[in-house]
Write an enzyme that holds these catalytic residues in place. Structure first.
Site, PDB file in Angstrom:
ATOM      1  N   ASP A  28      26.200   7.358 -20.846  1.00 33.93           N
ATOM      2  CA  ASP A  28      26.128   6.861 -19.475  1.00 33.93           C
ATOM      3  C   ASP A  28      25.178   5.674 -19.354  1.00 33.93           C
ATOM      4  O   ASP A  28      25.361   4.797 -18.517  1.00 33.93           O
ATOM      5  CB  ASP A  28      25.672   7.988 -18.547  1.00 33.93           C
ATOM      6  N   HIS A 219      22.568  15.926 -12.756  1.00 34.28           N
ATOM      7  CA  HIS A 219      22.636  14.538 -13.236  1.00 34.28           C
ATOM      8  C   HIS A 219      22.374  13.623 -12.047  1.00 34.28           C
ATOM      9  O   HIS A 219      23.159  13.596 -11.093  1.00 34.28           O
ATOM     10  CB  HIS A 219      24.043  14.291 -13.804  1.00 34.28           C
ATOM     11  N   HIS A 221      21.124   9.773 -10.370  1.00 36.64           N
ATOM     12  CA  HIS A 221      20.890   8.333 -10.446  1.00 36.64           C
ATOM     13  C   HIS A 221      19.822   7.977  -9.417  1.00 36.64           C
ATOM     14  O   HIS A 221      19.703   8.623  -8.377  1.00 36.64           O
ATOM     15  CB  HIS A 221      22.185   7.561 -10.182  1.00 36.64           C
ATOM     16  N   CYS A 252      28.117   3.519 -13.373  1.00 37.04           N
ATOM     17  CA  CYS A 252      29.546   3.753 -13.585  1.00 37.04           C
ATOM     18  C   CYS A 252      30.316   2.454 -13.367  1.00 37.04           C
ATOM     19  O   CYS A 252      30.167   1.813 -12.322  1.00 37.04           O
ATOM     20  CB  CYS A 252      30.051   4.832 -12.623  1.00 37.04           C
ATOM     21  N   ASN A 261      20.592   5.681 -14.220  1.00 39.63           N
ATOM     22  CA  ASN A 261      20.164   7.076 -14.199  1.00 39.63           C
ATOM     23  C   ASN A 261      18.648   7.133 -14.040  1.00 39.63           C
ATOM     24  O   ASN A 261      17.938   6.149 -14.254  1.00 39.63           O
ATOM     25  CB  ASN A 261      20.516   7.745 -15.534  1.00 39.63           C
TER      26      ASN A 261
END
Length: 310
Positions: A28, A219, A221, A252, A261
């Site tokens: 990612d 998860h 960001h 993304c 992130n």
């Protein structure tokens, strides 16, 4: 009066003294960067993470390299990563072809992303959420037959750039489907960084009700500077694992204005100062964040590499 984002709860930070940090930088963290790193650089990145004490790493993504060129060469990466006892490498899979590639490459875990938003799912994966769930059932069954643990990441769990707020009931239903197919963990992902701690608490409880007994991973960001507060709220709710990306890189390709992130080194600072053990050397991670920034030709969003430990 001490503030707690989870109303009325006594912080589990007092009793939960260890958590796992899953390093997502090699996947990612790199997938939205302009500069494409060759497999050798990505292998070196992963090796540095392992040397720093990281034991779970999302190493690769088995997606179409024409759509995400940053993830080309997944098989080469997996062939070159250091294999050590206790280190587990996961690969992102979106369809059966990706699963076949992942199993052949020898990943230790399969991660399947299922967006809670139809519009995002169509743009990111070329199918509706319902169609992706059907694919999930088949992928999960095949992975189980192969003896490889499989987990679901519920993407856009907090909000979608095209549809707005994600109803918690939709997230709970995906969690129910994940558990029903034997997911060894469920990850709740704030793909575009819109969540706040109170929403983390609500979603955590909704998912636990829908999938009792299944470990939760979160998860986050840091798009709107709430990522670290959200991570501590998830820990307070008993999350088993927190995702983070060395240097704070990430985003993304299919989400407008997506940013990085939460940074692994900055998260480690918050955890360690809170008395939570991770087994990871945050100073070595910070050094890797600076090294990675040099390869990418852009400053790292992470702050620990600039300020240093205290």
């Amino acid at each position: 009066m001490q503030y707690s984002p989870c109303k009325g709860d006594i912080s589990k930070l007092e009793v939960e003294l260890h958590t796992t940090v899953l390093e997502v930088g090699p996947r990612d963290g790199l997938q939205n960067e302009d500069r494409v790193l060759p497999p050798d650089d990505r292998i070196a990145f992963i090796a540095r993470c392992v040397d720093a004490g990281v034991r779970r790493i999302e190493a690769v993504s088995f997606v179409n390299p024409k759509r995400v060129p940053q993830m080309a060469g997944a098989e080469e990466v997996m062939a070159g990563v250091p294999r050590r006892d206790g280190v587990s490498y996961s690969g992102l899979v979106l369809n059966r072809r990706g699963l076949d590639r992942a199993l052949a490459a020898g990943v230790d875990e399969i991660n399947v992303a299922v967006p809670a938003s139809d519009t995002f799912c169509v743009r990111n994966q070329g199918c509706t959420t319902s169609e992706m769930l059907d694919a999930w059932d088949g992928i999960a069954a095949t992975a189980a037959d192969a003896g490889v643990p499989i987990g679901m990441t519920i993407a856009t769990a907090f909000g979608c750039p095209f549809e707005g707020d994600t109803p918690p009931a939709q997230v709970a239903e995906l969690a129910r489907r994940a558990a029903g197919a034997g997911a060894f963990e469920i990850a709740v992902a704030d793909t575009i960084g819109v969540g706040v701690p109170s929403e983390v608490c609500e979603l955590s409880r909704r998912v636990r009700e829908a999938a009792p007994g299944t470990p939760l991973r979160f998860h986050f960001h840091n798009t709107r500077n709430t990522g670290y507060a959200n991570a501590l709220a998830a820990l307070d709710e008993g999350a088993a694992t927190l995702d983070a990306s060395t240097g704070g890189f990430g985003g993304c390709p299919f989400a407008p204005a997506a940013t990085g992130n939460i940074a692994t080194e900055d998260l480690l600072y918050a955890l360690h100062r809170s008395g939570v053990e991770t087994g990871v050397d945050m100073e070595r991670v910070a050094e890797t964040g600076t090294w990675l920034a040099g390869l990418l030709g852009t400053p790292a969003p992470a702050l620990l590499g600039r300020a240093g430990p205290f």
